[in-house]
Each structure stands twice: as C-alpha cells, then as structure tokens.
Enzyme design. Structure first.
Site, PDB file in Angstrom:
ATOM      1  N   ARG A  81      80.239  62.672  57.247  1.00  0.00           N
ATOM      2  CA  ARG A  81      80.088  63.899  55.386  1.00  0.00           C
ATOM      3  C   ARG A  81      79.659  65.090  56.254  1.00  0.00           C
ATOM      4  NH1 ARG A  81      74.340  60.219  54.338  1.00  0.00           N
ATOM      5  NH2 ARG A  81      75.209  58.581  54.301  1.00  0.00           N
ATOM      6  N   GLU A 103      75.321  55.598  64.847  1.00  0.00           N
ATOM      7  CA  GLU A 103      76.113  55.858  63.635  1.00  0.00           C
ATOM      8  C   GLU A 103      76.232  57.369  63.309  1.00  0.00           C
ATOM      9  OE1 GLU A 103      76.729  54.737  58.475  1.00  0.00           O
ATOM     10  OE2 GLU A 103      75.256  53.606  60.218  1.00  0.00           O
ATOM     11  N   THR A 105      80.697  56.287  56.285  1.00  0.00           N
ATOM     12  CA  THR A 105      81.073  57.037  55.360  1.00  0.00           C
ATOM     13  C   THR A 105      82.532  56.808  54.624  1.00  0.00           C
ATOM     14  OG1 THR A 105      78.428  58.489  55.627  1.00  0.00           O
ATOM     15  CG2 THR A 105      80.279  59.102  53.124  1.00  0.00           C
ATOM     16  N   LYS A 154      75.692  45.467  55.186  1.00  0.00           N
ATOM     17  CA  LYS A 154      75.085  47.269  54.953  1.00  0.00           C
ATOM     18  C   LYS A 154      74.174  46.751  53.312  1.00  0.00           C
ATOM     19  CE  LYS A 154      75.253  51.510  54.201  1.00  0.00           C
ATOM     20  NZ  LYS A 154      75.951  52.774  54.730  1.00  0.00           N
TER      21      LYS A 154
END
Length: 204
Positions: A45, A41, A69, A129
């Site tokens: 960011r 993953e 994100t 998650k």
C-alpha cells in the site's frame, strides 16, 4: 497450485506490516521475529512496500514473507519477482483467480460473501481470508456458513483485534487471524519496536 496450510504451520497469527520505507519494514519484521513469529505479511500500500519485501527477505531469511493487497496480475508478478513467499488478496475475480492458481506460490484469497467463497473454492482455494471480517459478518457469519462450506477454513482480517481474536480462533473453520493491532502506527513512528514484540507475544 500450492496449499497455504503448509506455510502457516502452527502459527495462528498473520501479522500485517505496513511500511513507509524498506528499513522500517525490516525493523518491524525483526520485532515480530523476536516474538517467535515465522511468517509475516507486507501489504503493498506504499511506494516502498515491494522494496520492504526484498529487504525483509534479505535481513531475515528465517521469515516467510508474504505480499498482501494483490489486486491484479501486474502487482502479482511484481510481488513474486520481489521474492514473496506467499500471496494475500483483499478480493477475488475470475481473472485474478486464474492468475493466482498459476502463480506458483501459496495464496490466501480474500472473500467477503458466500458467492466469493464458492468462486474461490471452485478454483481450488479452500483456505481463504475473510475481509473485512467484522463488516462482512464476523463470528456470526462464520458460524452460519460452517455447515455449508465444510471444507473451507478462514483467516479473518479487518476489524480483528486483541479483544475479539480469541472469539474468532475458537471457531472450527478459522485457522488463523490477521491484523494490524500488533503493529500500532504510533509504535512504528516512535520506533518502539519492543512494544511490537510484546504485542505479538501476547497475540500468540
């Protein structure tokens, strides 16, 4: 909507890549692939994170590359256009869940409490998650909700590390754990890629 269990397979670790450059992302992903991982993953960011997704896909076609994100439809669209094989979010909302349901790739929505778990479940997401896992109640929280949400399983991320990962993985409602501990910032800065490979090997 595509199920996520088909993409994780037997892999119990969701390794997180935070890359400042596309080249750095490729190096990290290569070190993880060397450990036998099939799926990574990339968290979006940094300004270069989408380029990292593209570069990793090109350099390591054997890897499933997810984008993390994801907080709105604009970022979601950009991630899919960059070639993300799956999507991970840190949180959920009605608006975001509607977009996720229609996005065409597997999704792991991020939840932190029982209300969000139920909301994501109502949209058909039964693999979620838990984030930030330790702050959201950790192992005790997951134990407490296991009989309430019997058809929901979790990938705890946030505060998960080499010391507590096995405790999470021992739970019946945990299908994997996510974390950055296998990709220490100092190792990346010093280009110590072998240390990432070794940490991933130990983790799996």
């Amino acid at each position: 909507m595509t199920a996520t269990n088909s993409i994780m397979g037997s892999q119990k670790l969701l390794p997180i890549i935070l890359a400042d450059t596309a080249e750095q992302g490729v190096k990290i992903a290569g070190a993880m692939a060397k450990a036998g991982l099939n799926l990574v993953e990339v968290v979006l960011r940094t300004p270069e994170s989408l380029n990292a997704v593209r570069a990793i896909k090109q350099a390591h076609p054997e890897l499933k590359v997810g984008a993390g994100t994801i907080t709105d439809e604009t970022i979601l669209k950009a991630a899919i256009e960059a070639g993300a094989d799956f999507i991970v979010t840190p949180a959920v909302s009605d608006k975001l869940l509607k977009a996720l349901k229609e996005c065409g790739v597997p999704v792991i929505p991020g939840v932190s409490n029982t209300g969000e778990i139920l909301l994501a479940k109502e949209y058909g997401f039964t693999e979620q998650k838990l984030f930030p896992a330790t702050l959201a109640g950790g192992v005790n929280f997951l134990k407490a909700i296991s009989t309430v949400f019997q058809d929901v399983s979790f990938c705890p991320t946030g505060g998960v590390n080499v010391a507590n990962k096995d405790e999470f993985l021992a739970l019946g409602n945990v299908y994997a754990v996510g974390g950055t501990w296998v990709c220490n910032k100092e190792w990346v800065a010093n280009e110590e890629w072998d240390k990432i490979t070794e940490a991933c090997k130990k983790a799996i």
